[in-house]
Design an enzyme around this catalytic site. Structure first.
Site, PDB file in Angstrom:
ATOM      1  N   LYS A 164       0.823  -1.221   0.000  1.00  0.00           N
ATOM      2  CA  LYS A 164       0.000   0.000   0.000  1.00  0.00           C
ATOM      3  C   LYS A 164       0.855   1.269   0.000  1.00  0.00           C
ATOM      4  CE  LYS A 164      -3.757  -2.399   0.094  1.00  0.00           C
ATOM      5  NZ  LYS A 164      -4.435  -2.682  -1.177  1.00  0.00           N
TER       6      LYS A 164
HETATM    7  C1  PLP Z   1      -9.206  -2.822  -1.938  1.00  0.00           C
HETATM    8  C2  PLP Z   1      -8.758  -3.578  -0.717  1.00  0.00           C
HETATM    9  N1  PLP Z   1      -9.571  -3.644   0.340  1.00  0.00           N
HETATM   10  C3  PLP Z   1      -9.215  -4.280   1.467  1.00  0.00           C
HETATM   11  C4  PLP Z   1      -7.996  -4.919   1.555  1.00  0.00           C
HETATM   12  C5  PLP Z   1      -7.664  -5.652   2.827  1.00  0.00           C
HETATM   13  O1  PLP Z   1      -6.543  -5.093   3.428  1.00  0.00           O
HETATM   14  P1  PLP Z   1      -5.691  -5.918   4.502  1.00  0.00           P
HETATM   15  O2  PLP Z   1      -4.766  -6.793   3.733  1.00  0.00           O
HETATM   16  O3  PLP Z   1      -4.967  -4.853   5.282  1.00  0.00           O
HETATM   17  O4  PLP Z   1      -6.647  -6.666   5.340  1.00  0.00           O
HETATM   18  C6  PLP Z   1      -7.125  -4.895   0.477  1.00  0.00           C
HETATM   19  C7  PLP Z   1      -5.826  -5.590   0.575  1.00  0.00           C
HETATM   20  O5  PLP Z   1      -4.989  -5.551  -0.246  1.00  0.00           O
HETATM   21  C8  PLP Z   1      -7.517  -4.209  -0.699  1.00  0.00           C
HETATM   22  O6  PLP Z   1      -6.734  -4.163  -1.775  1.00  0.00           O
END
Ligand code: PLP
Length: 417
Positions: free
Chosen positions: A216
């Protein structure tokens, strides 16, 4: 079981078929291949992060403590949030966000099929039902008219993502939520930092969940942040700490008290100080990272916008895009190859890429459980079949970006109709 034929993603991708051997042969014929493989995403971590983490380890306090509280405060200031809570992941944050929004077993939550599968999983964890609505053709964020059409008496919430870092149509979605008495939760995983009509994502009263996964724009390795009204965040804080009212620092720190109470059967979702230290160092460099992302995105768009076979991403005038991803769309009618073969050709030129996302309704669990037809969400499906996420991260040099442009242009020119 579905009465419709199951079409799994592998079958949709069957046009690909470039095997490693033929890939090697393809690259042998290429005139110029960069020496090392360019990853499509990479964290920008360096000495500043190493120093901050080392200091934290030396401090002797590595679970939730001062660093986590400092990171929350700094993040809250940066996005102008009413309140913020650091958690172990965005998925954990979404679980909490839906829970505190009142989602109950049997309720429906409207969300996009062109999203990270964790969003649908979080809905399932509450015993609720993900009801997909199609996306807008330009931004690939939830289409408000499809959301409106998907509302039923069982709908409790809308979970809207800021796809690739482009903010969703928040005004229209808020309007639907208000009229239909629904909660609006934002999946802001890709939107750090982004803004909609001059307001930063995360600055609203409704709950937004950010991700600090390693790819990210801001990373803590793994981690996330919830923002929202002080009341919502206070409830989430309790739930994220097993339902107790004091974290370890608040119990054992110099101003702490040993007394604690369990008010709810909560979860172990709190961020700890080592990732928070990483986040503090990243936050200080975020503006710099964003300048670089924006520059590379602009360079790509300038290079590709005149090419018939390519459709560059949209940035609507009322938003600031976070440029987490650069999603290039192919105009398949202008090419003799499909998206998967295009990706193989880029790989043969040592350029990594990815696809965001395989629509959730095509995934075996969701397709079987809810008898989804692949073409039920035609905009999501059609765009999935022609999208490629190109490399985009702040560590990329000008030369890396030029290599990507050169490779894409070369593949287009070799395989144009
Ligand atoms: C668009 C989106 N939403 C939610 C998430 C979930 O994030 P996390 O991996 O921190 O749980 C991601 C993870 O890459 C994502 O790309």
């Amino acid at each position: 079981m579905s009465s419709h034929p199951l079409v799994l993603p592998q079958r949709i991708d069957s046009q690909s078929g470039v095997q490693p051997k033929s890939r090697a042969a393809a690259s042998a014929r290429l005139e110029r291949v960069r020496r090392d493989f360019l990853l499509f995403a990479q964290p920008a971590v360096g000495q500043e992060e190493i120093d901050e983490v080392a200091d934290t380890i030396r401090s002797g306090w590595i679970t939730t403590g001062l660093r986590t509280h400092q990171f929350e405060a700094a993040f809250k200031d940066r996005v102008d949030a009413p309140a913020a809570l650091a958690v172990t992941s965005c998925t954990a944050g979404l679980h909490l966000a839906l829970l505190i929004s009142g989602v109950q077993p049997g309720d429906e939550v409207i969300t996009s099929p062109l999203a990270f599968y964790g969003c649908a999983n979080a809905i399932e964890h509450l015993g609720a039902v993900p009801r997909f609505a199609d996306v807008a053709a330009d931004t690939l964020t939830l289409d408000p008219s499809s959301v409106e059409a998907a509302v039923t008496p069982r709908t409790r919430a809308v979970l809207a993502g800021h796809y690739a870092g482009h903010p969703a149509e928040l005004d229209s979605l808020r309007d639907i939520a208000e009229r239909r008495h629904l909660s609006l939760v934002e999946d802001a995983a890709d939107a750090m930092p982004a803004s909609y009509k001059g307001r930063l994502i995360g600055s609203g009263e409704n709950v937004a969940a950010f991700s600090f996964h390693s790819t990210k724009n801001l990373t803590t390795g793994e981690g996330g942040m919830l923002t929202g009204s002080p009341e919502c965040i206070a409830r989430a804080r309790l739930l994220a700490l097993q339902g107790t009212n004091r974290d370890a620092w608040q119990r054992s720190g110099p101003l702490g008290s040993w007394l604690y109470q369990v008010h709810e059967a909560g979860f172990k979702y709190r961020m700890t100080d080592i990732p928070a230290a990483l986040g503090l160092a990243q936050l200080r460099q975020l503006d710099e990272f964003q300048r670089r992302r924006r520059l590379i995105a602009a360079l790509y768009t300038e290079a590709f916008r005149q090419i018939d076979a390519l459709e560059t991403p949209t940035e609507r005038p009322e938003v600031e895009h976070a440029w987490h991803l650069y999603v290039l769309r192919l105009r398949l009618g202008a090419l003799r190859i499909g998206r998967s073969r295009f990706i193989e050709e880029l790989r043969a030129r040592n350029i990594g890429s990815s696809v965001h996302f395989i629509p959730i309704h095509l995934q075996p669990y969701y397709q079987t459980r809810y008898a989804h037809r692949p073409d039920q969400f035609p905009v999501a499906l059609g765009n999935y079949q022609r999208m490629i996420s190109l490399p985009l991260h702040p560590r990329m040099s000008d030369e890396d970006a030029s290599d990507v442009v050169e490779a894409v242009v070369d593949v287009v020119s070799r395989f144009s109709r």
